[in-house]
Design a protein around this motif. Structure first.
Motif, PDB file in Angstrom:
ATOM      1  N   ASP A 116      -8.452  -0.750  -0.311  1.00  0.00           N
ATOM      2  CA  ASP A 116      -7.310  -0.563  -0.150  1.00  0.00           C
ATOM      3  C   ASP A 116      -6.486  -0.757  -0.986  1.00  0.00           C
ATOM      4  O   ASP A 116      -5.114  -0.814  -0.759  1.00  0.00           O
ATOM      5  CB  ASP A 116      -6.762  -1.503   0.737  1.00  0.00           C
ATOM      6  CG  ASP A 116      -6.965  -2.415   0.958  1.00  0.00           C
ATOM      7  OD1 ASP A 116      -7.621  -3.428  -0.057  1.00  0.00           O
ATOM      8  OD2 ASP A 116      -6.788  -3.325   1.851  1.00  0.00           O
ATOM      9  N   ASP A 175      -6.706   4.590   7.675  1.00  0.00           N
ATOM     10  CA  ASP A 175      -7.330   4.450   6.596  1.00  0.00           C
ATOM     11  C   ASP A 175      -8.898   4.705   6.155  1.00  0.00           C
ATOM     12  O   ASP A 175      -9.686   4.803   6.193  1.00  0.00           O
ATOM     13  CB  ASP A 175      -6.981   3.238   6.412  1.00  0.00           C
ATOM     14  CG  ASP A 175      -6.495   3.610   4.739  1.00  0.00           C
ATOM     15  OD1 ASP A 175      -6.178   4.089   4.242  1.00  0.00           O
ATOM     16  OD2 ASP A 175      -6.291   1.970   3.764  1.00  0.00           O
ATOM     17  N   HIS A 201       1.524   3.561   3.434  1.00  0.00           N
ATOM     18  CA  HIS A 201       1.064   2.648   4.404  1.00  0.00           C
ATOM     19  C   HIS A 201       1.546   1.654   4.754  1.00  0.00           C
ATOM     20  O   HIS A 201       1.681   1.239   3.935  1.00  0.00           O
ATOM     21  CB  HIS A 201      -0.356   2.903   3.891  1.00  0.00           C
ATOM     22  CG  HIS A 201      -1.081   4.549   3.983  1.00  0.00           C
ATOM     23  ND1 HIS A 201      -1.687   5.141   5.013  1.00  0.00           N
ATOM     24  CD2 HIS A 201      -1.751   4.674   2.900  1.00  0.00           C
ATOM     25  CE1 HIS A 201      -2.302   6.305   4.604  1.00  0.00           C
ATOM     26  NE2 HIS A 201      -2.383   5.571   3.112  1.00  0.00           N
ATOM     27  N   TYR A 252     -16.188   0.335   7.755  1.00  0.00           N
ATOM     28  CA  TYR A 252     -15.456   1.395   8.486  1.00  0.00           C
ATOM     29  C   TYR A 252     -15.272   1.526  10.313  1.00  0.00           C
ATOM     30  O   TYR A 252     -13.920   2.016  10.915  1.00  0.00           O
ATOM     31  CB  TYR A 252     -14.805   2.445   8.415  1.00  0.00           C
ATOM     32  CG  TYR A 252     -14.132   2.599   6.595  1.00  0.00           C
ATOM     33  CD1 TYR A 252     -13.180   2.066   6.243  1.00  0.00           C
ATOM     34  CD2 TYR A 252     -15.517   2.849   4.808  1.00  0.00           C
ATOM     35  CE1 TYR A 252     -12.413   2.176   4.621  1.00  0.00           C
ATOM     36  CE2 TYR A 252     -15.020   3.118   4.305  1.00  0.00           C
ATOM     37  CZ  TYR A 252     -13.487   2.774   3.671  1.00  0.00           C
ATOM     38  OH  TYR A 252     -13.105   3.060   2.038  1.00  0.00           O
ATOM     39  N   HIS A 297      -1.909  10.138   7.193  1.00  0.00           N
ATOM     40  CA  HIS A 297      -2.699   9.243   6.179  1.00  0.00           C
ATOM     41  C   HIS A 297      -2.478  10.763   5.349  1.00  0.00           C
ATOM     42  O   HIS A 297      -3.081  11.630   5.282  1.00  0.00           O
ATOM     43  CB  HIS A 297      -4.015   9.602   6.801  1.00  0.00           C
ATOM     44  CG  HIS A 297      -4.715   8.810   5.924  1.00  0.00           C
ATOM     45  ND1 HIS A 297      -5.027   8.934   4.477  1.00  0.00           N
ATOM     46  CD2 HIS A 297      -4.771   6.950   5.752  1.00  0.00           C
ATOM     47  CE1 HIS A 297      -5.580   8.285   3.465  1.00  0.00           C
ATOM     48  NE2 HIS A 297      -5.576   7.102   4.413  1.00  0.00           N
ATOM     49  N   TYR A 356     -12.332   4.327  -2.052  1.00  0.00           N
ATOM     50  CA  TYR A 356     -12.976   4.235   0.013  1.00  0.00           C
ATOM     51  C   TYR A 356     -14.130   4.061  -0.336  1.00  0.00           C
ATOM     52  O   TYR A 356     -14.700   3.888   0.897  1.00  0.00           O
ATOM     53  CB  TYR A 356     -12.352   6.034  -0.358  1.00  0.00           C
ATOM     54  CG  TYR A 356     -10.768   5.574   0.703  1.00  0.00           C
ATOM     55  CD1 TYR A 356     -10.716   4.940   1.651  1.00  0.00           C
ATOM     56  CD2 TYR A 356     -10.235   6.181  -0.494  1.00  0.00           C
ATOM     57  CE1 TYR A 356      -9.619   4.738   2.509  1.00  0.00           C
ATOM     58  CE2 TYR A 356      -8.783   6.197   0.355  1.00  0.00           C
ATOM     59  CZ  TYR A 356      -8.393   5.594   1.200  1.00  0.00           C
ATOM     60  OH  TYR A 356      -6.900   5.768   1.478  1.00  0.00           O
ATOM     61  N   GLN A 411      -7.954   4.375  -4.749  1.00  0.00           N
ATOM     62  CA  GLN A 411      -7.786   3.269  -3.704  1.00  0.00           C
ATOM     63  C   GLN A 411      -9.868   3.887  -4.360  1.00  0.00           C
ATOM     64  O   GLN A 411     -10.364   4.783  -4.198  1.00  0.00           O
ATOM     65  CB  GLN A 411      -7.629   3.777  -2.604  1.00  0.00           C
ATOM     66  CG  GLN A 411      -5.762   2.663  -2.209  1.00  0.00           C
ATOM     67  CD  GLN A 411      -5.538   3.100  -0.490  1.00  0.00           C
ATOM     68  OE1 GLN A 411      -5.288   3.608  -0.778  1.00  0.00           O
ATOM     69  NE2 GLN A 411      -6.376   3.269   0.189  1.00  0.00           N
ATOM     70  N   LYS A 464       0.834  -1.433   0.170  1.00  0.00           N
ATOM     71  CA  LYS A 464       0.007  -0.039   0.144  1.00  0.00           C
ATOM     72  C   LYS A 464       0.252   1.260  -0.139  1.00  0.00           C
ATOM     73  O   LYS A 464       1.950   1.131   1.373  1.00  0.00           O
ATOM     74  CB  LYS A 464      -0.712   0.337   1.472  1.00  0.00           C
ATOM     75  CG  LYS A 464      -2.434  -0.923   1.351  1.00  0.00           C
ATOM     76  CD  LYS A 464      -2.502  -1.008   2.912  1.00  0.00           C
ATOM     77  CE  LYS A 464      -3.886  -2.033   2.533  1.00  0.00           C
ATOM     78  NZ  LYS A 464      -4.126  -1.897   4.364  1.00  0.00           N
TER      79      LYS A 464
END
Length: 542
Positions: A237, A281, A79, A271, A310, A189, A187, A76
């Motif tokens: 992700d 994330d 990350h 999440y 982030h 999300y 990504q 990633k």
């Protein structure tokens, strides 16, 4: 039709030292014929295939037996940890893929022909896509997809990620010459899971769907060669994108949420557990799901993610401070934006480098002091990460300095389909600047490319070409439609030309002196000298 003066965009003139017979030749640039390379001759990001370390498994998918399933993972960017994905070969039969391709291609062509199909993508540019399912409901365009979703595709997603997963949306999109060519790494999300399905053979294009393992595009960008009926399944992700360097690529993209209820209310409940433990994330993904419902709460969660560096959260918070998505002026904070962009840029975030670099190059009175040196530094870093915006802004800056390398940067942006870069290269061919030959055919090509993506000035210029039959088949009615579109998008040239069309009844429009005058006045107010002259001269009096 008079009124056309080429463009509102000023292309830097060629310094005398760069004129033919002065200074260095172009041979050191690999242009022995004295002209610049074309987009097709540029060196692109190498198409390095992803290498699977595990042997494939043989599975059954719906009625298909012996489907090869590959399992892979990739780092990633920015990350810790790795994102997993699955590649399945030949899930759709030849007939199924062909039927979907025919149905969806027709639907997309009709949508684009009627001015639709250009909703904005993750980078703010037209998608060239048509929805075949929304809120989990497949419409008439997706009728051929319905049995596949019910018997093959949804069961696959549920097998991998959870028995309550539900289809959220599905779209068909195309990547063809002079339209969309590139989607930057990103990504998903908003999606619990994503499935991309190729609908033609991999031999028909070079590049295509890629995975991004870091910010180093030339090192850690790996492509998946998807043939007709192949699909890739992954979760939010996975950093991925599309880069079609040659040919055409057609695909179906399906988005899933973790439950029918999440589809119905547009939420992202997966999440929740991540938020409880402070996972950055999860904090960022949750924030994005709240933006339209509760912006103050979304901002709070983004700021929590920013505290953990982030990078996407840093970039997003900077954008919100710079220009609130809901026009809340009290939320604007220029210094906070710059600080957040700088931090993300230090961490290697490409878009932050490109965004801050372009702003520093220009400076924003009362908000950001101009710093050309720092701006160029950031743009060069972003350009090395294969960012089209950075290539365009850096190219412009270098041309302003009389540096011919700016053309190379503009052409690199063109290769990604950057609309402003395509427009500017069209002008270089039209004017014959920077040792470009005057080439109407190439100028028309790049003008069309920019116009197809909604560039206002390109729309106006293409209208001029059409109304005069210059390099294209003369079509006055279409030209006037383009002028109208350009005018509504704010192009001063388009406003004047549309006003002239209304004045004269060109292209079949009804003569309207009052509206013609209004458009001419709007053009003059934007500083268009010819519009100003014609208003003063009484050209728009009835």
């Amino acid at each position: 039709m008079s009124g056309y003066s080429g463009t509102d965009c000023q292309i830097p003139s060629v310094p005398s030292s760069f004129a033919p017979g002065h200074g260095e030749g172009l041979e050191d640039k690999g242009c022995g014929n004295g002209t610049w390379t074309s987009v097709e001759q540029l060196v692109a990001v190498p198409v390095r295939p992803f290498t699977f370390t595990e042997a494939p498994q043989t599975i059954t998918a719906g009625g298909q037996y012996g489907v090869l399933e590959y399992h892979g993972s990739i780092s990633k960017p920015h990350h810790p940890g790795e994102a997993e994905f699955y590649l399945l070969r030949g899930v759709l039969t030849e007939n199924e893929a062909a039927q979907l391709l025919a149905t969806c291609s027709q639907a997309l062509s009709e949508a684009i022909g009627s001015g639709k199909g250009r909703d904005l993508d993750v980078d703010g540019r037209p998608r060239f896509a048509v929805e075949v399912a929304e809120l989990g409901v497949l419409d008439g365009k997706g009728s051929a997809l319905r049995p596949l979703v019910e018997t093959v595709l949804l069961p696959l997603v549920r097998q991998k990620y959870g028995q309550t997963a539900a289809l959220s949306s599905a779209c068909f999109r195309r990547f063809v010459p002079e339209e969309r060519r590139f989607i930057p790494p990103h990504q998903e999300y908003d999606s619990f899971a994503v499935m991309t399905i190729a609908l033609q053979e991999s031999a028909s294009y070079t590049g295509g769907f890629f995975l991004q393992g870091s910010g180093k595009a030339f090192v850690d960008r790996k492509f998946l060669q998807l043939g007709r009926g192949d699909l890739c399944i992954f979760q939010y992700d996975l950093c991925h994108g599309v880069d079609v360097q040659e040919g055409s690529h057609l695909e179906l993209v399906l988005h899933f949420k973790d439950s029918p209820q999440a589809v119905a209310d547009g939420s992202c409940p997966w999440y929740s557990k991540m938020v409880e433990v402070g996972d950055p994330d999860g904090l960022f993904g949750h924030a994005l799901s709240l933006v339209k419902k509760d912006f103050p709460a979304a901002k709070e969660f983004v700021e929590k993610a920013c505290e953990q560096d982030h990078v996407e959260a840093l970039y997003t918070a900077a954008e919100w401070f710079w220009d609130s998505p809901f026009g809340l002026e009290e939320s604007q904070n220029s210094s906070a934006s710059v600080e957040l962009w700088r931090r993300a840029a230090e961490l290697g975030h490409c878009r932050s480098r490109s965004r801050l670099g372009s702003l520093l190059m220009q400076g924003v009175p009362g908000r950001l002091q101009q710093d050309i040196w720092e701006g160029k530094r950031l743009l060069r870093l972003a350009f090395e990460q294969d960012d089209p915006d950075a290539a365009f802004h850096l190219g412009q800056a270098l041309l302003q300095d009389g540096d011919r390398d700016g053309v190379t940067k503009l052409l690199a942006a063109c290769a990604k389909g950057h609309p402003r870069a395509c427009f500017q290269v069209a002008e270089l061919y039209r004017e014959g600047q920077f040792q470009f030959p005057k080439d109407l055919r190439q100028s028309v090509r790049y003008t069309k490319w920019a116009a197809h993506q909604g560039d206002a000035q390109a729309l106006s210029n293409l209208g001029h070409l059409l109304i005069n039959g210059m390099g294209v088949v003369k079509d006055e009615a279409k030209a006037v439609r383009l002028f109208r579109h350009a005018a509504k998008l704010g192009a001063a040239e388009g406003m004047l030309n549309y006003g002239l069309a209304l004045l004269r009844g060109s292209g079949g429009v009804k003569v309207d002196y009052q509206e013609a005058l209004e458009w001419a006045q709007k053009s003059a107010a934007l500083g268009h000298s010819l519009a100003h002259q014609q208003c003063l001269g009484g050209s728009f009096r009835d």
